[in-house]
Design an enzyme around this catalytic site. Sequence first.
Site, PDB file in Angstrom:
ATOM      1  CG  ASP A 169      -2.142   0.843   1.105  1.00  0.00           C
ATOM      2  OD1 ASP A 169      -2.507   1.175  -0.041  1.00  0.00           O
ATOM      3  OD2 ASP A 169      -2.736   1.185   2.140  1.00  0.00           O
ATOM      4  CG  HIS A 264      -5.055   3.199  -4.111  1.00  0.00           C
ATOM      5  ND1 HIS A 264      -3.715   3.449  -3.924  1.00  0.00           N
ATOM      6  CD2 HIS A 264      -5.500   2.616  -2.966  1.00  0.00           C
ATOM      7  CE1 HIS A 264      -3.379   3.056  -2.705  1.00  0.00           C
ATOM      8  NE2 HIS A 264      -4.438   2.547  -2.100  1.00  0.00           N
ATOM      9  CG  HIS A 267      -6.891  -2.024  -5.057  1.00  0.00           C
ATOM     10  ND1 HIS A 267      -8.133  -1.539  -4.670  1.00  0.00           N
ATOM     11  CD2 HIS A 267      -6.604  -3.035  -4.199  1.00  0.00           C
ATOM     12  CE1 HIS A 267      -8.565  -2.227  -3.630  1.00  0.00           C
ATOM     13  NE2 HIS A 267      -7.658  -3.138  -3.314  1.00  0.00           N
ATOM     14  CG  HIS A 281      -5.921  -2.063   0.155  1.00  0.00           C
ATOM     15  ND1 HIS A 281      -6.808  -1.511  -0.731  1.00  0.00           N
ATOM     16  CD2 HIS A 281      -5.007  -1.082   0.421  1.00  0.00           C
ATOM     17  CE1 HIS A 281      -6.464  -0.256  -0.988  1.00  0.00           C
ATOM     18  NE2 HIS A 281      -5.369   0.030  -0.304  1.00  0.00           N
TER      19      HIS A 281
HETATM   20 ZN   LIG Z   1      -4.488   1.953  -0.109  1.00  0.00          ZN
END
Ligand SMILES: [Zn+2]
Length: 377
Positions: A169, A264, A267, A281
Amino acid sequence: MRKAFICPSKYVQGEDELLNLGYFVGTFGKSALLIAHPDDVARVKGKLVATAKKYGVSFVESGFVGECSREEVVRLQEAAKANNCDCTVGLGGGKAIDTAKCVAQGGPLIIVPTIAATDAPTSHSAVLYTPDGAFDDYAYFKQSPSIVMIDTSIIAAAPVRFLVSGMGDALSTYFEARATAASYSNVNAGLPCGFREGLCGPAKGTKTAMALAELCYQTLLEDGTKAKAACESKTVTPALENIIEANILLSGLGFESGGLAGAHAIHDGLTMLKGTHHHYHGEKVAFGTISQLVLENAPTKELKEVLEFCLQVGLPVCLADIGVDSISDQELLAVAEKACIPEESIHSMPFSITVEGVAAAIKTADKLGRDYKAMKG
Ligand SMILES: [Zn+2]
């Protein structure tokens, strides 16, 4: 140009830091509503009892069902009122922390992450789900958490996969902030601030946030492997302390005030593939980062540096690493379409985005990752 930067009032990190929780509760009053999963409470029970006794405060436990839903938030807010709680403590992983933010609504709030898997603890936003776990909405609060407290001994004792996922992340933070700055896009630090009501305008990122995002990336490269080894040995070392700070504080401030972009959004697109559901995540964000670098045709040296880092700490570099063993062109286009919906952060990239271009970047990132892995044997 209007700019904004947002952060918690205090960040404190140290070995056995949880023993000071009672002191911070005492700065608000006598009691705190404790929002935590029973398993997490069990893990830290001794420290909670000790700090409550030492500082003469009490923790009101009213259970937590494990999902940050509107129903659960209302239930806990009523419990806080009925027990005259002076502040809210959110202890545990992402869901307990987000629920605590929703219950506190910008009021006195202490966040105690027990894993370093994402950069969400420092932010003034949360993700709401329905009681059965489907995405509901994003929520933004008037203030960031009052205190973010990290007990490094607890993080060191948690499974290493959480720490590595947190590095995934944090890996995207610099690249997304860089893209957001290049396109003069808005950052979350400007929200809500009456923005949606048209009361005051949106805001761009600061030089401060960019410097933090850059430091985040450099810290990962310098200390990532060493921190992983420390966590595997269940010990706290300076490298582990640095990575905890990078995963939670630097990445948290970096994303919120520096902006999100391609990684993101990709993602989010990838989450529609069933195979990815067992991956965290940060693991998906790591592959999203590689895809963003391909999309923006980042320098080869930089791409190699990121691939090398991912392999060294055990982050995904290709689709198979996030549970996708095969993907049809149709599925790939659907992923790219989801990543490119109008409200997605991918439009903070400094050039116009097409669904086909994003699909091509994901496909190429997958090939580059597989080839790099094969080359390294
Ligand atoms: Zn994140």
